[in-house]
Design a protein around this motif. Structure first.
Motif, PDB file in Angstrom:
ATOM      1  N   LEU A 128     -62.623 -15.104  10.704  1.00  0.00           N
ATOM      2  CA  LEU A 128     -61.174 -15.014  10.610  1.00  0.00           C
ATOM      3  C   LEU A 128     -60.612 -14.050  11.642  1.00  0.00           C
ATOM      4  CD1 LEU A 128     -60.792 -14.535   6.727  1.00  0.00           C
ATOM      5  CD2 LEU A 128     -60.979 -16.686   7.995  1.00  0.00           C
ATOM      6  N   ASP A 129     -59.367 -14.301  12.025  1.00  0.00           N
ATOM      7  CA  ASP A 129     -58.623 -13.324  12.807  1.00  0.00           C
ATOM      8  C   ASP A 129     -57.900 -12.381  11.841  1.00  0.00           C
ATOM      9  OD1 ASP A 129     -56.498 -14.850  11.811  1.00  0.00           O
ATOM     10  OD2 ASP A 129     -56.288 -15.973  13.669  1.00  0.00           O
ATOM     11  N   ILE A 151     -60.953 -19.314  12.236  1.00  0.00           N
ATOM     12  CA  ILE A 151     -59.985 -19.733  11.224  1.00  0.00           C
ATOM     13  C   ILE A 151     -58.937 -18.637  11.078  1.00  0.00           C
ATOM     14  CG2 ILE A 151     -59.665 -20.256   8.768  1.00  0.00           C
ATOM     15  CD1 ILE A 151     -62.442 -21.499   8.783  1.00  0.00           C
ATOM     16  N   ASN A 152     -57.710 -19.040  10.915  1.00  0.00           N
ATOM     17  CA  ASN A 152     -56.627 -18.066  10.777  1.00  0.00           C
ATOM     18  C   ASN A 152     -56.597 -17.453   9.390  1.00  0.00           C
ATOM     19  OD1 ASN A 152     -54.413 -20.188  12.709  1.00  0.00           O
ATOM     20  ND2 ASN A 152     -55.741 -18.548  13.422  1.00  0.00           N
ATOM     21  N   HIS A 153     -56.504 -16.127   9.351  1.00  0.00           N
ATOM     22  CA  HIS A 153     -56.197 -15.396   8.119  1.00  0.00           C
ATOM     23  C   HIS A 153     -54.684 -15.532   7.929  1.00  0.00           C
ATOM     24  CE1 HIS A 153     -56.426 -12.401   4.991  1.00  0.00           C
ATOM     25  NE2 HIS A 153     -57.695 -12.127   5.241  1.00  0.00           N
ATOM     26  N   SER A 256     -66.221 -14.976   4.224  1.00  0.00           N
ATOM     27  CA  SER A 256     -65.682 -14.847   5.571  1.00  0.00           C
ATOM     28  C   SER A 256     -65.854 -13.429   6.119  1.00  0.00           C
ATOM     29  CB  SER A 256     -64.195 -15.227   5.582  1.00  0.00           C
ATOM     30  OG  SER A 256     -63.465 -14.426   4.665  1.00  0.00           O
ATOM     31  N   LEU A 257     -65.785 -13.351   7.440  1.00  0.00           N
ATOM     32  CA  LEU A 257     -65.738 -12.086   8.164  1.00  0.00           C
ATOM     33  C   LEU A 257     -64.449 -12.078   8.973  1.00  0.00           C
ATOM     34  CD1 LEU A 257     -69.349 -12.046   9.727  1.00  0.00           C
ATOM     35  CD2 LEU A 257     -68.654 -11.070   7.536  1.00  0.00           C
TER      36      LEU A 257
END
Length: 276
Positions: A128-129, A151-153, A256-257
């Protein structure tokens, strides 16, 4: 994959106004001359922002024909021709710097994201951003992350509620805070809780948070904590994750990270524009 012109037209218009102001002082020299040219990758990477020049030409008056040759998300080799242009020399040169500034930054973010995905090498974990984006550039920065396989946060404070350390300090009791927050925002918005200690982790589990973020924890601690979290709760790891230690989180079982460096420590990809 592509940017929505209607979504980015307003910021691009601001950027044009910032750069051109009352007008390009060299434009009278160019008159009605036409030209052709090309955007060129000078280093290898992942492309993002290929539509930016075309969007700028539209906003400047539709006097340039833009032909993309490579799509966003595709790999660039050194020397790859990204796109060709033909039309008003004044408009081509007026949009040159803006096009390159955005394409270079976006491609740099996409390239860093793709490198992170390859380094982690664990498709079960989302990369994630964060909200650590340059003001005014979030829509471009986050699109670039998607181009690189991330993937967008959340885009802002409005699409996911996150209880961080400062909220803990202000409120105290997590269970009561989550109950009141759910009542306030309704059942469709998710609530994420940031935890830094084992006691906070247990409190977040008991309060049935939707997502629990392990903040600034070692891979060993992450694995131990993840074993305590029920499958009904998603988990995220944030803080201190770099390309050097990223692979240590592979196989940890977290959902997620999140990697702030993708958008706050950008190394632009080298892209140039040349008239024929």
């Amino acid at each position: 994959m592509g940017l929505d012109f209607e979504r980015v037209a307003k910021p691009l218009t601001r950027f044009i106004d910032e750069d051109l102001g009352t007008g390009d002082l060299t434009a009278p020299l160019l008159g009605e001359r036409t030209a052709t040219g090309s955007f060129l990758a000078k280093t290898a990477g992942i492309l993002s922002g290929s539509q930016i020049p075309d969007f700028l030409y539209r906003l400047l008056g539709h006097h340039v024909t833009y032909t993309p040759l490579i799509a966003d998300g595709e790999k660039l080799e050194e020397g790859t021709i990204i796109a060709r242009v033909e039309g008003s020399m004044a408009d081509i040169l007026a949009a040159e710097r803006l096009s390159l500034n955005l394409m270079q930054r976006m491609s740099g973010i996409a390239t860093a994201t793709a490198q992170a995905v390859a380094t982690l090498a664990d498709p079960s974990i989302n990369l994630l951003d964060t909200r650590k984006t340059a003001p005014g550039l979030r829509v471009f920065d986050k699109y670039a992350v998607r181009c690189g396989g991330g993937i967008n946060h959340r885009f802002g404070l409005y699409d996911l509620a996150m209880l961080k350390d400062n909220h803990w300090a202000a409120f105290g009791d997590l269970g009561t805070a989550i109950t009141q927050l759910r009542r306030a925002i309704g059942p469709t918005k998710m609530i994420e809780v940031e935890v830094e200690t084992h006691a906070e982790l247990l409190a977040a589990i008991a309060a049935q948070a939707d997502i629990i973020m392990f903040d600034n924890q070692t891979p060993q601690t992450v694995r131990a904590w993840q074993a305590l979290v029920p499958d009904t709760i998603q988990t995220e790891v944030s803080g201190g994750i770099t390309l050097a230690n990223l692979h240590a989180y592979a196989g940890s079982g977290v959902t997620s990270l999140s990697l702030g460096y993708l958008t706050n420590s950008v190394t632009n990809l080298d892209i140039s524009f040349n008239l024929d």
